[in-house]
Write a protein that holds these residues in place. Structure first.
Motif, short mmCIF file in Angstrom:
data_model
loop_
_atom_site.label_atom_id
_atom_site.label_comp_id
_atom_site.label_asym_id
_atom_site.label_seq_id
_atom_site.Cartn_x
_atom_site.Cartn_y
_atom_site.Cartn_z
N SER A 1 0.67 -1.19 -0.27
CA SER A 1 0.15 0.17 -0.28
C SER A 1 1.12 0.94 -0.14
N ALA B 1 -11.36 2.32 9.71
CA ALA B 1 -11.25 0.82 8.80
C ALA B 1 -9.68 0.96 7.48
N HIS B 2 -8.79 2.49 7.12
CA HIS B 2 -8.40 2.04 6.59
C HIS B 2 -6.63 1.35 6.90
N GLN C 1 4.66 -0.22 6.64
CA GLN C 1 4.36 -1.16 6.53
C GLN C 1 5.18 -2.17 7.12
N TRP D 1 -12.77 6.59 9.99
CA TRP D 1 -11.86 6.03 8.22
C TRP D 1 -10.88 5.69 9.39
N CYS E 1 -8.06 -1.38 8.89
CA CYS E 1 -8.35 -2.75 8.68
C CYS E 1 -8.26 -3.55 7.43
N LYS E 2 -8.54 -2.22 6.50
CA LYS E 2 -7.61 -2.71 4.93
C LYS E 2 -6.66 -3.01 4.79
N LEU E 3 -5.40 -2.22 5.74
CA LEU E 3 -4.31 -2.67 5.86
C LEU E 3 -3.15 -4.03 6.36
N ASN E 4 -2.47 -4.68 5.19
CA ASN E 4 -1.52 -5.65 5.99
C ASN E 4 -0.10 -4.98 5.26
N SER F 1 -0.28 4.59 1.38
CA SER F 1 -1.57 4.68 2.75
C SER F 1 0.27 5.31 3.61
N PRO G 1 -2.60 -8.96 9.44
CA PRO G 1 -3.25 -7.94 9.64
C PRO G 1 -2.77 -6.48 10.24
#
Length: 512
Positions: free
Chosen positions: A248, A461-462, A255, A458, A464-467, A251, A472
């Protein structure tokens, strides 16, 4: 696309690249003057490339031609003179030989690492990496002799991740010194190091480290394939590798974890993670990671768990303060004055009588000033930078209050926020916090407390989508993993770490 599918796609592209590279590789000739001509043409106008010719008489009354090629400044001169030139020049048995071959020279030369090659690209890479190349007339093989010996910085404590209790060792810019520090702490034959060359022109050495019987094999292979297909001419810092590896890109949250501490790398290797070291930079990359890892410090494990948990809890509170405190002040003073005691509201109102700007403008002005001071102090020499930061904050803050531009309460709010943003063990985390504050302030000034809730919704939620390499980002909180909760917001005593966390492979979950 799943991690496995990405891996297959990257692998097919990598194989194509390898095939094209192998097809264009040029082999050396048996005639030494052809090889000399080719190398001198490739190193034309390179005054630091040394061509040292040696001639030895043989039993046939002919002389054998030997050529040494190395880079001045990258080799250890004493090693070249004492372990290569001197043995060849004074070895008496050479006069009894009809010819000199590679096998004979391998027995004479005293360097600790000798390799053979027939490819010019490997020869050129070795010369530019600090090795010495030996060529013989009549042989289509060359010897690559380990003679690296450039100057490097001494091992010292990391200035970014200093601790009160714990190791004071920090990585330096030499990759072999860094791998040695890790190997000294983890004396395990399962600790593997894969060396790669990244960058079509820089040929930067990259070391991928992992514990073979613990690491998640799919994550490892995925990372290796992504490294092999990096298409760039130069790599000069681990930040290049980090940006190529992360999925990502846009983002605001990192990560991959960055660290200068060998003990932190060792701890993460034993949890099944992968570490990457890059030559020329003191920063190591660790993955997969989640948000929890960015709020943890090595000192959390060196102190008794009660005190470590208190400090870790304060760190989480600091994260909330650094991201939300100015927004809460703006929302309360603009929309929700009834939430505060009447006396306190009157005091705030009195301090704002002469201020011509609304709270949101005050906050943006102070945040901008803090960022300017932060960047100025970081770019100046350390002693001057500290002086500029302290004097600038005191003088500007006091002058702004006296001039009626900023209210005293806003100065306090921004100061507490700045202190909260400095408690993170990882400097890269502060970038994310600083970025979050701006939309949080704007939403609080527009919608009040409801705007803060929307912004946090927001952000969560972002996240939670990120890995991170399939792991996760909010684990073990989302999804909930009770086994990994033993080292999340709080940690259990050291004796409670009986199993490895989720990033480790499933076949070696128990710590032993």
């Amino acid at each position: 696309m799943s991690l496995f599918n990405k891996f297959k796609k990257i692998k097919s592209s990598s194989e194509k690249n390898h095939q094209s590279n192998d097809e264009t590789s040029k082999h050396i000739s048996k005639k030494i003057h052809h090889n000399v001509t080719y190398l001198k043409d490739r190193f034309k106008d390179c005054s630091d490339i040394i061509f040292r010719e040696l001639k030895r008489n043989l039993s046939t009354n002919q002389s054998a031609q030997i050529l040494l090629v190395f880079t001045d400044g990258l080799v250890d001169s004493s090693t070249v003179n004492e372990n290569i030139i001197k043995p060849i020049s004074f070895y008496k048995e050479l006069r009894k030989q009809d010819c000199i071959n590679i096998t004979l020279l391998q027995e004479i030369i005293l360097t600790n690492n000798i390799k053979t090659t027939k490819k010019f690209d490997e020869i050129i890479n070795s010369i530019l990496s600090g090795d010495t190349v030996l060529l013989i007339d009549g042989s289509d093989e060359a010897l690559l002799l380990s003679t690296r010996g450039w100057e490097s910085r001494a091992v010292e404590e990391s200035s970014v991740e200093s601790v009160i209790r714990g190791s004071k060792e920090g990585f330096i810019e030499d990759i072999r010194t860094n791998t040695a520090m890790i190997r000294r702490k983890l004396k395990d034959p399962n600790l593997k190091i894969k060396d790669l060359k990244v960058g079509s022109r820089s040929k930067t050495s990259v070391a991928v480290m992992f514990v073979e019987d613990i690491v998640n094999k799919e994550v490892l292979q995925y990372a290796l394939e992504k490294l092999e297909i990096i298409n760039i001419d130069g790599i000069f810092d681990s930040g290049y590798i980090e940006q190529f590896l992360e999925d990502s890109t846009f983002s605001i949250f990192p990560q991959i974890q960055v660290t200068e501490r060998p003990d932190k790398v060792c701890g993460n290797l034993l949890e099944g993670r992968v570490a990457i070291l890059v030559d020329g930079t003191p920063d190591a990359l660790i993955f997969p990671v989640g948000l929890v890892q960015f709020l943890q410090s090595p000192e959390d494990y060196y102190e008794r768990f009660i005190f470590a948990n208190i400090v870790r809890f304060i760190r989480f509170i600091g994260f909330i303060i650094a991201t939300t405190f100015p927004a809460i002040y703006v929302a309360v003073t603009t929309f929700h004055q009834d939430l505060l005691p009447a006396d306190f509201v009157l005091d705030i109102a009195k301090s704002r009588i002469e201020v011509p700007f609304p709270p949101i403008v005050e906050a943006l002005l102070m945040e901008g000033t803090i960022e300017l001071l932060r960047e100025a102090s970081a770019r100046l020499p350390s002693r001057i930078g500290q002086t500029i930061g302290i004097v600038g904050a005191l003088v500007i803050g006091d002058a702004a209050v006296r001039a009626g531009i900023i209210s005293p309460v806003m100065v306090i709010v921004v100061a507490i926020t700045a202190i909260g943003s400095y408690i993170f063990p990882h400097f890269s985390t502060s970038y994310s916090v600083r970025f979050i504050r701006l939309p949080m302030l704007i939403m609080a000034a527009t919608f009040g407390a409801f705007g803060i809730v929307i912004t946090w919704a927001w952000i969560i939620a972002h996240m939670c989508k990120l890995n991170s390499f399939g792991y996760p980002f909010l684990a073990p909180f989302a999804p909930i993993n009770m086994k990994d909760m033993k080292d999340a917001a709080l940690r259990v005593p050291i004796g409670g770490f009986v199993s490895r966390p989720t990033p480790a492979s499933s076949n070696n979950k128990k710590r032993k």
